[in-house]
Design a protein around this motif. Structure first.
Motif: not given
Length: 194
Positions: A179-188, A190-194
């Motif tokens: 779950e922690n790894n998935e959260d960090s990947i999702l954050e990354r 989202n940063k790439l989308k912005n």
């Protein structure tokens, strides 16, 4: 190197298969021992008991060796992945040098973005590979104890006092890591989308 990786995986599976054969042979020896005891053949029962113990020890040795070879295979897989990523990064650096010579800021920014993305991927990949190697080479005692407890509860076996304290509720440590790894990947992402 791919061939060596294949050979290691094949050897590991072969050792695991041999371990299962030893376990079957151990059970056969126990059945023969029981028959010998029923017939009053103490010497025969003793021989079958020795054979059973020898097969059990051999099965455990083969299983341990198989596990170690899996760990080595995992390290080789990591090395191959890192080599591929390094090759890719060399290409990006080469493109960056060309862009700097031409001083084309748009192209240079594009190359820098690619480099940063691959560098982030390298970090994630290294972290993931490091965690998987740690998991494949050494298993935390808490996870082992938890698995033993789960299996014993499923089969109605009693193991009280034989293990260290094991949590009976809550999330598995492996699930929390994922779950922690998935959260960090999702954050990354989202940063790439912005």
């Amino acid at each position: 190197m791919q061939n060596q990786l294949f050979q290691l995986k094949f050897t590991s599976k072969s050792l695991s298969r041999q371990s299962r054969k030893c376990e079957k042979e151990q059970k056969k020896q126990i059945r023969l021992m029981k028959k010998a005891i029923q017939k009053g053949n103490q010497e025969g029962a003793r021989i079958y008991a020795e054979n059973s113990i020898r097969q059990k020890n051999q099965a455990m040795s083969l299983l341990k060796l198989s596990s170690r070879i899996d760990g080595v295979a995992s390290k080789i897989q990591t090395a191959l992945t890192m080599k591929k990523l390094t090759r890719s990064m060399k290409g990006v650096v080469g493109n960056m040098s060309k862009a700097m010579e031409q001083m084309n800021l748009v192209e240079m920014t594009s190359v820098m973005d690619k480099f940063e993305e691959q560098f982030d991927d390298l970090g994630i990949m290294s972290e993931t590979m490091g965690e998987s190697m740690d998991q494949s080479i050494s298993t935390p005692n808490e996870e082992v104890d938890l698995l033993i407890q789960q299996v014993s509860e499923e089969h109605g076996l009693s193991i009280q006092g034989q293990m260290k304290s094991v949590p009976t509720t809550g999330k598995n440590m492996e699930e929390e890591k994922i779950e922690n790894n998935e959260d960090s990947i999702l954050e990354r992402l989202n940063k790439l989308k912005n």
